[in-house]
Design a protein around this motif. Structure first.
Motif, short mmCIF file in Angstrom:
data_model
loop_
_atom_site.label_atom_id
_atom_site.label_comp_id
_atom_site.label_asym_id
_atom_site.label_seq_id
_atom_site.Cartn_x
_atom_site.Cartn_y
_atom_site.Cartn_z
N ALA A 84 0.85 4.23 -3.05
CA ALA A 84 0.72 5.51 -2.52
C ALA A 84 1.79 6.16 -3.19
CB ALA A 84 0.79 5.65 -1.30
N GLU A 85 2.93 5.98 -3.18
CA GLU A 85 3.88 6.96 -3.75
C GLU A 85 3.93 6.76 -5.31
OE1 GLU A 85 7.41 4.82 -2.46
OE2 GLU A 85 7.61 5.69 -0.49
N GLN A 123 -1.30 7.19 1.85
CA GLN A 123 -1.40 5.61 2.02
C GLN A 123 -2.96 5.51 2.68
OE1 GLN A 123 1.00 3.16 4.28
NE2 GLN A 123 -0.46 1.66 4.68
N LEU A 182 0.81 -1.16 0.01
CA LEU A 182 0.14 -0.02 -0.28
C LEU A 182 0.90 1.25 -0.06
CD1 LEU A 182 -2.53 -1.20 2.64
CD2 LEU A 182 -3.19 -0.83 -0.12
N THR A 183 1.74 1.22 0.76
CA THR A 183 2.80 2.41 0.78
C THR A 183 3.42 2.62 -0.46
OG1 THR A 183 3.30 2.10 3.00
CG2 THR A 183 4.91 3.31 1.90
N THR A 185 -5.71 3.15 0.71
CA THR A 185 -6.60 1.96 1.53
C THR A 185 -8.07 2.21 1.46
OG1 THR A 185 -4.90 1.97 3.08
CG2 THR A 185 -7.04 1.06 3.77
#
Length: 302
Positions: free
Chosen positions: A22-23, A29, A18-19, A33
Protein backbone atom coordinates in the motif's frame (compact mmCIF):
# COMPACT_ATOMS: atom_id res chain seq x y z
CA UNK A 1 -9.11 -7.03 -17.14
CA UNK A 2 -8.12 -3.92 -15.16
CA UNK A 3 -4.32 -3.76 -15.20
CA UNK A 4 -4.43 -1.84 -11.91
CA UNK A 5 -5.36 -5.12 -10.27
CA UNK A 6 -2.33 -6.78 -11.85
CA UNK A 7 -0.02 -3.97 -10.74
CA UNK A 8 -1.32 -4.27 -7.18
CA UNK A 9 -0.95 -8.06 -7.31
CA UNK A 10 2.68 -7.91 -8.50
CA UNK A 11 3.55 -5.32 -5.86
CA UNK A 12 2.07 -7.45 -3.07
CA UNK A 13 3.95 -10.46 -4.46
CA UNK A 14 7.20 -8.49 -4.33
CA UNK A 15 6.76 -7.06 -0.84
CA UNK A 16 4.94 -10.04 0.70
CA UNK A 17 3.17 -7.49 2.87
CA UNK A 18 -0.10 -5.64 2.30
CA UNK A 19 0.96 -2.58 4.28
CA UNK A 20 4.27 -2.25 2.43
CA UNK A 21 2.51 -2.71 -0.91
CA UNK A 22 0.00 0.00 0.00
CA UNK A 23 2.85 2.40 0.79
CA UNK A 24 4.59 1.65 -2.52
CA UNK A 25 1.36 2.13 -4.46
CA UNK A 26 0.26 5.22 -2.48
CA UNK A 27 -2.99 3.49 -1.54
CA UNK A 28 -4.67 2.62 1.73
CA UNK A 29 -4.31 -1.01 2.82
CA UNK A 30 -8.04 -1.70 2.51
CA UNK A 31 -7.88 -0.76 -1.19
CA UNK A 32 -4.95 -3.11 -1.77
CA UNK A 33 -6.80 -5.93 -0.01
CA UNK A 34 -9.95 -5.25 -2.04
CA UNK A 35 -8.04 -5.23 -5.33
CA UNK A 36 -6.30 -8.53 -4.54
CA UNK A 37 -9.64 -10.07 -3.61
CA UNK A 38 -11.22 -8.72 -6.80
CA UNK A 39 -8.47 -10.34 -8.89
CA UNK A 40 -8.83 -13.62 -7.02
CA UNK A 41 -12.59 -13.54 -7.64
CA UNK A 42 -12.16 -12.73 -11.33
CA UNK A 43 -9.64 -15.55 -11.81
CA UNK A 44 -11.47 -17.89 -9.40
CA UNK A 45 -8.22 -18.85 -7.66
CA UNK A 46 -6.50 -18.07 -4.37
CA UNK A 47 -3.32 -16.11 -5.13
CA UNK A 48 -1.90 -15.69 -1.61
CA UNK A 49 -1.77 -17.56 1.65
CA UNK A 50 -2.35 -15.14 4.52
CA UNK A 51 0.14 -15.64 7.35
CA UNK A 52 0.72 -13.71 10.61
CA UNK A 53 3.92 -12.18 9.21
CA UNK A 54 2.44 -11.28 5.82
CA UNK A 55 1.39 -13.06 2.64
CA UNK A 56 3.08 -15.57 0.35
CA UNK A 57 2.20 -16.67 -3.14
CA UNK A 58 0.35 -19.92 -3.62
CA UNK A 59 1.42 -22.29 -6.37
CA UNK A 60 -1.26 -20.82 -8.61
CA UNK A 61 -0.17 -17.33 -7.59
CA UNK A 62 3.37 -17.98 -8.80
CA UNK A 63 2.07 -19.05 -12.18
CA UNK A 64 -0.25 -16.04 -12.43
CA UNK A 65 2.62 -13.72 -11.46
CA UNK A 66 4.65 -14.60 -14.55
CA UNK A 67 1.65 -13.90 -16.79
CA UNK A 68 0.79 -10.69 -14.94
CA UNK A 69 4.33 -9.39 -15.46
CA UNK A 70 4.04 -10.18 -19.18
CA UNK A 71 0.75 -8.27 -19.43
CA UNK A 72 2.21 -5.25 -17.62
CA UNK A 73 5.22 -5.36 -19.92
CA UNK A 74 2.94 -5.36 -22.97
CA UNK A 75 1.02 -2.43 -21.51
CA UNK A 76 4.26 -0.50 -20.96
CA UNK A 77 5.35 -1.15 -24.54
CA UNK A 78 1.99 0.00 -25.87
CA UNK A 79 2.19 3.23 -23.86
CA UNK A 80 5.75 3.79 -25.10
CA UNK A 81 4.64 3.45 -28.72
CA UNK A 82 1.71 5.80 -28.11
CA UNK A 83 3.95 8.36 -26.39
CA UNK A 84 6.43 8.22 -29.26
CA UNK A 85 3.75 8.75 -31.87
CA UNK A 86 1.55 11.21 -30.00
CA UNK A 87 3.89 13.85 -28.58
CA UNK A 88 2.67 17.37 -29.27
CA UNK A 89 4.63 19.04 -32.04
CA UNK A 90 6.98 16.07 -32.23
CA UNK A 91 8.14 16.61 -28.64
CA UNK A 92 8.97 13.62 -26.45
CA UNK A 93 6.38 13.16 -23.72
CA UNK A 94 5.65 10.56 -21.09
CA UNK A 95 6.38 9.45 -17.54
CA UNK A 96 9.58 7.77 -16.36
CA UNK A 97 9.85 6.08 -12.96
CA UNK A 98 13.47 6.17 -11.78
CA UNK A 99 14.93 4.93 -8.51
CA UNK A 100 18.26 5.46 -6.76
CA UNK A 101 19.70 5.40 -3.27
CA UNK A 102 19.58 8.51 -1.10
CA UNK A 103 23.19 9.35 -2.03
CA UNK A 104 22.21 10.03 -5.65
CA UNK A 105 18.64 11.20 -5.06
CA UNK A 106 19.91 14.05 -2.89
CA UNK A 107 23.11 14.95 -4.76
CA UNK A 108 22.70 14.18 -8.47
CA UNK A 109 19.12 13.63 -9.55
CA UNK A 110 17.61 17.06 -8.78
CA UNK A 111 19.93 18.52 -11.43
CA UNK A 112 18.99 15.78 -13.87
CA UNK A 113 15.26 16.41 -13.43
CA UNK A 114 15.70 20.18 -13.71
CA UNK A 115 17.72 19.89 -16.94
CA UNK A 116 15.25 17.43 -18.44
CA UNK A 117 12.35 19.71 -17.57
CA UNK A 118 14.02 22.51 -19.55
CA UNK A 119 14.85 20.38 -22.58
CA UNK A 120 11.79 18.10 -22.56
CA UNK A 121 8.95 19.78 -20.65
CA UNK A 122 6.54 17.02 -21.64
CA UNK A 123 8.47 14.38 -19.66
CA UNK A 124 7.45 13.68 -16.07
CA UNK A 125 10.07 12.01 -13.84
CA UNK A 126 8.86 10.09 -10.79
CA UNK A 127 11.78 9.61 -8.38
CA UNK A 128 11.84 6.74 -5.88
CA UNK A 129 14.44 6.17 -3.16
CA UNK A 130 15.42 2.49 -3.16
CA UNK A 131 18.42 0.32 -2.45
CA UNK A 132 19.70 -2.32 -4.85
CA UNK A 133 17.53 -5.30 -3.82
CA UNK A 134 14.14 -3.52 -3.86
CA UNK A 135 15.07 -1.65 -7.05
CA UNK A 136 15.90 -4.88 -8.90
CA UNK A 137 12.63 -6.42 -7.69
CA UNK A 138 10.69 -3.34 -8.84
CA UNK A 139 12.34 -3.44 -12.27
CA UNK A 140 11.18 -7.03 -12.61
CA UNK A 141 7.55 -6.19 -11.80
CA UNK A 142 7.51 -3.11 -14.05
CA UNK A 143 7.09 -0.70 -11.13
CA UNK A 144 10.31 1.02 -12.25
CA UNK A 145 11.54 1.95 -15.71
CA UNK A 146 15.14 2.61 -14.69
CA UNK A 147 17.30 2.39 -11.58
CA UNK A 148 20.68 3.74 -10.55
CA UNK A 149 22.64 1.30 -8.41
CA UNK A 150 25.78 2.09 -6.43
CA UNK A 151 27.44 -1.26 -7.03
CA UNK A 152 30.91 -2.10 -8.35
CA UNK A 153 29.58 -5.46 -9.54
CA UNK A 154 25.97 -5.98 -10.62
CA UNK A 155 25.06 -9.16 -12.50
CA UNK A 156 21.45 -10.29 -12.90
CA UNK A 157 19.99 -12.68 -15.43
CA UNK A 158 17.09 -10.44 -16.40
CA UNK A 159 18.38 -6.97 -15.46
CA UNK A 160 20.89 -5.20 -17.70
CA UNK A 161 23.39 -3.06 -15.77
CA UNK A 162 25.66 -0.57 -17.54
CA UNK A 163 28.42 1.35 -15.71
CA UNK A 164 27.56 5.03 -15.96
CA UNK A 165 30.14 6.81 -13.80
CA UNK A 166 32.38 6.57 -10.75
CA UNK A 167 31.15 8.39 -7.65
CA UNK A 168 34.05 9.78 -5.55
CA UNK A 169 33.96 8.96 -1.84
CA UNK A 170 35.56 10.93 0.97
CA UNK A 171 36.30 10.14 4.63
CA UNK A 172 35.27 13.18 6.68
CA UNK A 173 35.42 14.49 10.23
CA UNK A 174 34.87 17.74 12.12
CA UNK A 175 37.61 20.39 11.79
CA UNK A 176 38.08 20.01 15.58
CA UNK A 177 38.62 16.25 15.44
CA UNK A 178 42.06 14.87 16.30
CA UNK A 179 42.40 13.41 12.78
CA UNK A 180 41.87 16.80 11.12
CA UNK A 181 45.62 17.32 10.83
CA UNK A 182 45.84 19.38 7.68
CA UNK A 183 48.43 19.04 4.94
CA UNK A 184 51.39 19.12 7.36
CA UNK A 185 50.25 16.32 9.64
CA UNK A 186 50.95 12.61 9.15
CA UNK A 187 48.13 10.73 7.40
CA UNK A 188 46.14 8.22 9.44
CA UNK A 189 46.67 4.52 8.77
CA UNK A 190 44.07 1.74 8.90
CA UNK A 191 45.07 0.72 12.43
CA UNK A 192 44.41 4.25 13.66
CA UNK A 193 41.17 4.59 11.72
CA UNK A 194 39.95 1.27 13.14
CA UNK A 195 39.90 2.76 16.66
CA UNK A 196 37.50 5.60 15.80
CA UNK A 197 33.72 6.11 16.05
CA UNK A 198 31.81 6.03 12.76
CA UNK A 199 28.41 7.27 11.69
CA UNK A 200 27.53 5.51 8.44
CA UNK A 201 24.62 5.13 6.08
CA UNK A 202 22.27 2.22 6.76
CA UNK A 203 23.15 -1.42 6.13
CA UNK A 204 22.69 -2.25 2.46
CA UNK A 205 24.51 0.88 1.30
CA UNK A 206 27.16 -0.79 -0.84
CA UNK A 207 30.03 1.61 -0.26
CA UNK A 208 29.40 1.75 3.51
CA UNK A 209 29.27 -2.04 3.70
CA UNK A 210 32.47 -2.37 1.67
CA UNK A 211 34.32 0.19 3.78
CA UNK A 212 33.32 -1.49 7.04
CA UNK A 213 33.68 -5.13 6.04
CA UNK A 214 36.59 -5.14 3.58
CA UNK A 215 38.72 -2.21 4.69
CA UNK A 216 38.02 -0.98 8.20
CA UNK A 217 37.42 -4.17 10.19
CA UNK A 218 40.19 -5.98 8.26
CA UNK A 219 42.82 -3.87 10.05
CA UNK A 220 44.80 -5.65 12.74
CA UNK A 221 43.25 -5.11 16.16
CA UNK A 222 40.25 -3.35 14.64
CA UNK A 223 37.67 -2.20 17.19
CA UNK A 224 35.67 0.54 15.43
CA UNK A 225 32.41 1.70 17.00
CA UNK A 226 29.85 1.98 14.22
CA UNK A 227 26.41 3.58 14.24
CA UNK A 228 24.29 3.33 11.10
CA UNK A 229 21.53 5.70 10.05
CA UNK A 230 18.76 5.58 7.48
CA UNK A 231 19.44 9.26 6.79
CA UNK A 232 22.57 10.80 5.30
CA UNK A 233 21.74 14.07 7.04
CA UNK A 234 21.82 12.35 10.44
CA UNK A 235 25.28 10.93 9.73
CA UNK A 236 26.56 14.31 8.50
CA UNK A 237 25.21 16.10 11.57
CA UNK A 238 26.88 13.69 14.01
CA UNK A 239 30.20 14.07 12.24
CA UNK A 240 29.93 17.88 12.08
CA UNK A 241 29.29 17.85 15.85
CA UNK A 242 32.66 16.17 16.37
CA UNK A 243 31.29 12.76 17.39
CA UNK A 244 33.23 10.71 14.86
CA UNK A 245 33.94 10.01 11.19
CA UNK A 246 31.91 9.03 8.16
CA UNK A 247 32.50 7.85 4.62
CA UNK A 248 30.21 9.69 2.22
CA UNK A 249 29.99 10.59 -1.45
CA UNK A 250 31.89 13.81 -2.04
CA UNK A 251 28.82 15.21 -3.79
CA UNK A 252 26.88 14.89 -0.51
CA UNK A 253 29.41 16.91 1.51
CA UNK A 254 30.90 19.34 -1.02
CA UNK A 255 29.10 22.33 0.50
CA UNK A 256 30.04 21.36 4.06
CA UNK A 257 33.68 20.94 3.04
CA UNK A 258 33.71 24.33 1.31
CA UNK A 259 32.10 26.01 4.33
CA UNK A 260 34.52 24.41 6.78
CA UNK A 261 31.86 22.44 8.66
CA UNK A 262 33.61 19.21 7.66
CA UNK A 263 37.13 18.35 6.58
CA UNK A 264 38.66 15.41 4.77
CA UNK A 265 40.64 12.95 6.87
CA UNK A 266 44.16 12.47 5.45
CA UNK A 267 44.70 8.75 5.19
CA UNK A 268 44.51 5.66 2.98
CA UNK A 269 42.82 5.90 -0.38
CA UNK A 270 39.20 4.74 -0.44
CA UNK A 271 38.11 3.56 -3.92
CA UNK A 272 35.26 5.33 -5.68
CA UNK A 273 32.02 3.43 -6.17
CA UNK A 274 30.50 2.60 -9.56
CA UNK A 275 27.14 4.03 -10.60
CA UNK A 276 25.26 1.39 -12.63
CA UNK A 277 22.28 2.18 -14.86
CA UNK A 278 19.86 -0.74 -14.60
CA UNK A 279 16.83 -1.67 -16.69
CA UNK A 280 14.89 -4.82 -17.56
CA UNK A 281 16.47 -6.69 -20.47
CA UNK A 282 13.13 -7.41 -22.17
CA UNK A 283 11.80 -3.89 -21.83
CA UNK A 284 12.77 -1.40 -24.52
CA UNK A 285 13.19 2.10 -23.07
CA UNK A 286 10.39 4.47 -24.02
CA UNK A 287 11.32 7.72 -25.79
CA UNK A 288 10.97 9.51 -22.45
CA UNK A 289 13.24 6.97 -20.72
CA UNK A 290 15.74 7.26 -23.58
CA UNK A 291 15.83 11.05 -23.13
CA UNK A 292 16.50 10.59 -19.42
CA UNK A 293 19.27 8.07 -20.13
CA UNK A 294 20.90 10.56 -22.52
CA UNK A 295 20.77 13.34 -19.88
CA UNK A 296 22.22 11.33 -16.98
CA UNK A 297 25.95 11.32 -17.96
CA UNK A 298 26.07 15.14 -17.94
CA UNK A 299 25.50 15.19 -14.19
CA UNK A 300 28.24 12.82 -13.03
CA UNK A 301 32.04 13.25 -12.90
CA UNK A 302 33.93 11.85 -15.87
Amino acid sequence: MDTRLLRTFTTVARTENLTAAAEDLHLVQSTVTAQVQALEKELDVRLFDRLPRGVVLTGAGREVLAQAEAVLEAEAQMRAVAASAGGAGGQVTGRVVLSAGETLVSARLPGVVAALRRSHPGIEVDLRTMGTAPAVAALRTGELDLALLLEDEAAFRDIACTPLAREPLVLVCSPDHSLARGADGPPADWAELAREDYFMHEQGCSYSDRFIERLLTAAQGAQPRITRFGSLEAARSCVAAGLGLSLLARANVVDALAAGRLTQVPGPHVPDVTVQLARHRRRRPSPAAAALIAELPHHFPH
